[in-house]
Design an enzyme around this catalytic site. Structure first.
Site, short mmCIF file in Angstrom:
data_model
loop_
_atom_site.label_atom_id
_atom_site.label_comp_id
_atom_site.label_asym_id
_atom_site.label_seq_id
_atom_site.Cartn_x
_atom_site.Cartn_y
_atom_site.Cartn_z
N LYS A 22 21.15 56.64 37.16
CA LYS A 22 21.42 56.94 35.74
C LYS A 22 22.93 57.10 35.51
O LYS A 22 23.49 56.51 34.58
CB LYS A 22 20.72 58.23 35.33
N ASN A 23 23.58 57.88 36.36
CA ASN A 23 24.98 58.19 36.11
C ASN A 23 25.91 57.02 36.43
O ASN A 23 27.10 57.08 36.13
CB ASN A 23 25.41 59.43 36.90
N CYS A 117 22.83 67.49 27.48
CA CYS A 117 22.30 68.73 28.03
C CYS A 117 23.23 69.90 27.69
O CYS A 117 24.46 69.77 27.73
CB CYS A 117 22.21 68.62 29.55
N ARG A 122 31.41 71.77 28.23
CA ARG A 122 31.59 70.33 28.43
C ARG A 122 32.56 69.72 27.42
O ARG A 122 32.21 68.86 26.62
CB ARG A 122 30.23 69.61 28.38
N ASP A 125 38.56 67.27 26.54
CA ASP A 125 40.02 67.31 26.52
C ASP A 125 40.66 66.40 27.57
O ASP A 125 41.71 65.79 27.34
CB ASP A 125 40.51 68.76 26.69
N LEU A 126 40.02 66.27 28.74
CA LEU A 126 40.63 65.47 29.81
C LEU A 126 40.55 63.97 29.50
O LEU A 126 41.46 63.21 29.84
CB LEU A 126 39.98 65.79 31.16
N ASP A 309 24.04 68.58 40.15
CA ASP A 309 22.77 68.08 39.61
C ASP A 309 21.58 68.40 40.52
O ASP A 309 20.43 68.26 40.10
CB ASP A 309 22.85 66.56 39.38
N ARG A 401 14.72 61.64 30.17
CA ARG A 401 16.06 61.09 29.95
C ARG A 401 16.64 60.56 31.24
O ARG A 401 17.46 59.64 31.22
CB ARG A 401 17.01 62.20 29.44
C1 UD1 Z 1 28.72 63.75 34.99
C2 UD1 Z 1 27.25 63.45 35.16
C3 UD1 Z 1 26.44 64.74 35.28
C4 UD1 Z 1 27.04 65.63 36.39
C5 UD1 Z 1 28.53 65.84 36.19
C6 UD1 Z 1 29.18 66.57 37.36
C7 UD1 Z 1 27.05 61.35 34.00
C8 UD1 Z 1 26.50 60.58 32.86
N1 UD1 Z 1 26.80 62.66 34.06
O1 UD1 Z 1 28.83 64.46 33.75
O2 UD1 Z 1 25.09 64.40 35.59
O3 UD1 Z 1 26.39 66.89 36.35
O4 UD1 Z 1 29.19 64.55 36.08
O5 UD1 Z 1 28.92 65.94 38.55
O6 UD1 Z 1 27.68 60.78 34.88
N2 UD1 Z 1 35.46 69.01 31.79
C9 UD1 Z 1 36.55 69.47 31.09
N3 UD1 Z 1 37.18 68.59 30.25
C10 UD1 Z 1 36.78 67.30 30.10
C11 UD1 Z 1 35.67 66.85 30.83
C12 UD1 Z 1 35.03 67.73 31.67
O7 UD1 Z 1 36.94 70.62 31.20
O8 UD1 Z 1 37.40 66.57 29.32
C13 UD1 Z 1 34.75 69.95 32.69
C14 UD1 Z 1 33.30 70.16 32.24
O9 UD1 Z 1 33.21 71.16 31.23
C15 UD1 Z 1 32.64 70.59 33.52
C16 UD1 Z 1 33.42 69.80 34.58
O10 UD1 Z 1 34.62 69.36 33.98
O11 UD1 Z 1 32.80 71.96 33.74
C17 UD1 Z 1 32.68 68.60 35.12
O12 UD1 Z 1 32.36 67.72 34.07
P1 UD1 Z 1 32.35 66.15 34.25
O13 UD1 Z 1 32.63 65.79 35.67
O14 UD1 Z 1 33.19 65.55 33.19
O15 UD1 Z 1 30.83 65.82 33.94
P2 UD1 Z 1 30.24 64.66 33.07
O16 UD1 Z 1 31.05 63.41 33.26
O17 UD1 Z 1 29.98 65.14 31.70
#
Ligand code: UD1
Length: 422
Positions: A22-23, A117, A122, A125-126, A309, A401
């Site tokens: 999925k990811n 979810c 989440r 900003d990055l 996960d 999902r």
């Molecule tokens: C992806 C996966 C999800 C998995 C997660 C971590 C997909 C579709 N989903 O989610 O299943 O649980 O990686 O392995 O691939 N963060 C920030 N700023 C940002 C983005 C992220 O602070 O701009 C923080 C988030 O709040 C969180 C952490 O970084 O605490 C990890 O998030 P991230 O690696 O971005 O997860 P996703 O890509 O949303």
């Protein structure tokens, strides 16, 4: 609304075929926005999230066909709009991944704030930090939508340091940078296998991405990309979930279509509990045949650390083993919502900040519980396999999902699980 009914099932037995990840597939589908030619993606899992991404791409102008089961042809030659609408985006956080490729291809993109979810703040900003570094102007409209606009001369390569190795931000910035002028470096990049899969797909399109799978990714921008074919990597989280289903029921199963390197932390922790995990000619054997398992401690971390996960399904197992275990969640700040539900089933888990202390050896009992998020749902289903009586899980759309044919695959292993409609 559908519900799952789970009953005590005895040791699981048999084999299960793991689907495409999925990811991985969601960013791959988003990447198909980049070339003005057809892309073919194989081993696409049958998931609600894939349906949502299909709808989003179609709304942008894609012509998507399914020439065979688990194959998608995505033709983006006629990109009609660079605005991803709220009604679709709100259903899934990963829909934000269309922003990077839209920005790269058209010079601007507007995406409504993502849903998905509820496992923490989440933020995005990055992702935006990366687009900005490449020269884009970022415009917020209240808390509703965000727009990125490249300067007239186009995006320009830059160095982006990620404060946290975010999977989504790494993917989005990679996709934005492939058509930028010059070189982009993503530092403290996420190293997940799904990042490598995306880089491989982009390179097949003619992109120049190096270093994916390490903490520094270099992207040399190219003028144009062409169509490509790609097969999705196996889903390491789905594999881990079935490994845990086998372990909690003290069963013995064979997993087909698994890349053992991708599941090393899960394998290591299961072995610490006393489960045998062995690679054979046919696939991966997971053997917990009626044996006594013991506790272990877990700390979730970005890859190659223990995956967040799998934290909740693993916690379900830990409620049943001998001894007490500690589970520390470092990736998401709100990923213990399954704890209250597992406790309703008779587990003894206490939360202290980002740490959960699990007193094992509990006999679980069926209860009415809620799948608060995708992996929490999987954890409850697994717990239900060894609970006395019936476990009734609501909000199961979360499970659907992310797991292809969950009920069918579980039943194929001997699980007593049914889907019913209210
Ligand atoms: C992806 C996966 C999800 C998995 C997660 C971590 C997909 C579709 N989903 O989610 O299943 O649980 O990686 O392995 O691939 N963060 C920030 N700023 C940002 C983005 C992220 O602070 O701009 C923080 C988030 O709040 C969180 C952490 O970084 O605490 C990890 O998030 P991230 O690696 O971005 O997860 P996703 O890509 O949303």
């Amino acid at each position: 609304m559908a519900k799952f009914l789970v009953q005590s099932s005895g040791p699981l037995n048999g084999e299960v075929l793991i689907s495409g990840a999925k990811n991985a597939v969601l960013p791959l589908m988003a990447a198909a926005i980049l070339p003005e030619e057809n892309c073919t993606i194989s081993d696409v899992p049958d998931l609600q999230d894939v349906t949502v991404m299909t709808e989003i791409l179609t709304s942008l102008g894609a012509v998507i066909e399914k020439p065979a089961p688990h194959v998608l042809d995505i033709d983006m030659s006629d990109l009609r709009t660079n605005v991803a609408e709220y009604e679709l985006v709100r259903k899934m956080r990963a829909s934000f991944l269309v922003m990077g490729p839209l920005l790269a291809r058209t010079g601007s993109a507007k995406v409504h704030m993502p849903g998905g979810c509820t496992i923490g703040a989440r933020p995005i900003d990055l992702h935006l930090k990366g687009f900005k570094a490449l020269g884009a102007e970022i415009i917020f409209k209240n808390d509703v939508s965000v727009e990125a606009i490249a300067p007239p001369e186009g995006l320009k390569g830059a160095t982006v340091y990620l404060d946290f190795p975010s999977v989504g931000a790494t993917e989005n910035i990679m996709m934005a940078a492939v058509l930028a002028k010059g070189s982009t470096y993503i530092e403290n990049a996420a190293e997940e296998p799904e990042i490598v899969d995306l880089a491989n797909f982009l390179n097949k399109m003619g992109a120049k991405v190096k270093g994916a799978g390490t903490d520094t990714i270099k992207i040399d921008g190219v003028e144009k990309l062409h169509g490509a074919e790609h097969t999705v990597i196996p889903d390491r989280i789905e594999a881990g979930t079935y490994m845990l289903a086998a372990a909690i029921t003290r069963g013995e199963i064979l997993l087909r279509n698994v890349l053992p390197d991708h599941i090393k932390p899960i394998t290591a922790k299961l072995r610490e509990c006393g489960v045998t995990v062995e690679l054979g000619d046919e696939g991966l054997y997971v053997v917990a045949d009626r044996r006594e398992l013991t506790s272990t401690d877990i700390k979730t971390l970005p890859y190659p650390g223990f995956p967040t996960d799998i934290q909740s399904p693993f916690m379900a197992l830990l409620t049943t083993v001998t001894g007490s275990s500690t589970v520390i969640e470092t990736v998401f700040e709100n990923r213990f919502m399954h704890v209250a539900e597992l406790n309703r089933m008779g587990a003894n888990i206490k939360i202290e900040g980002n740490k959960a202390i699990v007193q094992g050896g509990k006999k679980l009992e069926g209860a009415q519980v809620i799948a608060t998020d995708l992996r929490a749902g999987a954890a409850l289903a697994i717990a239900g396999l060894v609970a006395e009586g019936t476990t009734e899980i609501s909000q199961t759309y979360h499970i659907e999902r992310g797991y292809d044919s969950f009920i069918e695959k579980m039943r194929g292993l001997g699980a007593n699980i049914l889907k019913i409609r209210d």
